[in-house]
Design an enzyme around this catalytic site. Structure first.
Site, PDB file in Angstrom:
ATOM      1  N   CYS A 156      -8.401  -5.775  -9.790  1.00 38.92           N
ATOM      2  CA  CYS A 156      -7.819  -5.002 -10.583  1.00 38.92           C
ATOM      3  C   CYS A 156      -7.728  -3.476  -9.757  1.00 38.92           C
ATOM      4  O   CYS A 156      -8.379  -3.105  -9.326  1.00 38.92           O
ATOM      5  CB  CYS A 156      -9.241  -4.496 -11.570  1.00 38.92           C
TER       6      CYS A 156
ATOM      7  N   CYS B  42      -5.041   0.508   6.455  1.00 42.29           N
ATOM      8  CA  CYS B  42      -5.171   2.054   6.573  1.00 42.29           C
ATOM      9  C   CYS B  42      -6.313   2.568   5.950  1.00 42.29           C
ATOM     10  O   CYS B  42      -7.020   3.616   5.906  1.00 42.29           O
ATOM     11  CB  CYS B  42      -4.022   2.930   5.875  1.00 42.29           C
TER      12      CYS B  42
ATOM     13  N   CYS C 114       0.654   3.303   3.552  1.00 35.54           N
ATOM     14  CA  CYS C 114       1.029   2.712   4.786  1.00 35.54           C
ATOM     15  C   CYS C 114       1.844   1.586   4.679  1.00 35.54           C
ATOM     16  O   CYS C 114       2.632   1.409   5.846  1.00 35.54           O
ATOM     17  CB  CYS C 114      -0.327   2.311   5.727  1.00 35.54           C
TER      18      CYS C 114
ATOM     19  N   CYS D 191       0.825  -1.081  -0.073  1.00 38.52           N
ATOM     20  CA  CYS D 191      -0.204  -0.124  -0.001  1.00 38.52           C
ATOM     21  C   CYS D 191       0.922   1.266   0.190  1.00 38.52           C
ATOM     22  O   CYS D 191       1.855   1.450   0.842  1.00 38.52           O
ATOM     23  CB  CYS D 191      -0.931   0.092   1.172  1.00 38.52           C
TER      24      CYS D 191
ATOM     25  N   CYS E 224      -7.253  -1.129   1.612  1.00 41.93           N
ATOM     26  CA  CYS E 224      -6.239  -1.774   2.421  1.00 41.93           C
ATOM     27  C   CYS E 224      -6.764  -1.857   3.918  1.00 41.93           C
ATOM     28  O   CYS E 224      -7.497  -1.040   4.403  1.00 41.93           O
ATOM     29  CB  CYS E 224      -4.785  -0.578   2.383  1.00 41.93           C
TER      30      CYS E 224
END
Length: 131
Positions: free
Chosen positions: A119, A99, A50, A47, A96
């Site tokens: 995707c 976060c 984070c 991510c 995510c």
């Protein structure tokens, strides 16, 4: 999900305008424009907000959709799934789990062994290459 890790101004300072709009406001990058769409490098995609590990490059494939596509996630601790009824469609949004960043969507038209197509927006990802 800890969407309140940072406030809006802190996210705006940390991220590029494109990353901020995609990850914090659920925008989507245009197809075939993301830096990871055609990337074939070996590593783990994290991510961008984070650093949470999300996808292994071994599960990445060319879906032809215009966005990086993966047939599996690193672990169930990586992403959360949410119903998305925006734009007159019923889809499953992927965020995510650490976060709350918007990553993209998952569809049930992917290859074996999962049959899934995650995707994902390139702007939401940070590839850490294996050495």
């Amino acid at each position: 999900m800890a969407d309140n890790i940072m406030n809006e101004e802190q996210w705006r300072e940390k991220l590029t305008p494109e990353q901020f709009n995609i990850c914090r406001h659920k925008a989507t990058e245009p197809p075939f424009t993301g830096k990871y769409t055609d990337c074939k490098k070996d590593g783990i995609y994290h991510c961008v907000c984070c650093g949470n590990p999300l996808f292994d490059s071994e599960t990445k494939y060319n879906s032809g959709s215009g966005w990086p596509s993966f047939w599996d996630i690193i672990s169930e601790d990586s992403v959360a799934r949410h119903t998305d009824s925006s734009h007159g469609m019923r889809r499953v949004e992927i965020t995510c789990k650490a976060c709350g960043a918007h990553l993209g969507h998952v569809f049930e038209d992917g290859p074996p062994p999962t049959g899934l197509r995650y995707c994902i927006n390139s702007a939401a990802l940070d590839l850490k290459e294996r050495s």
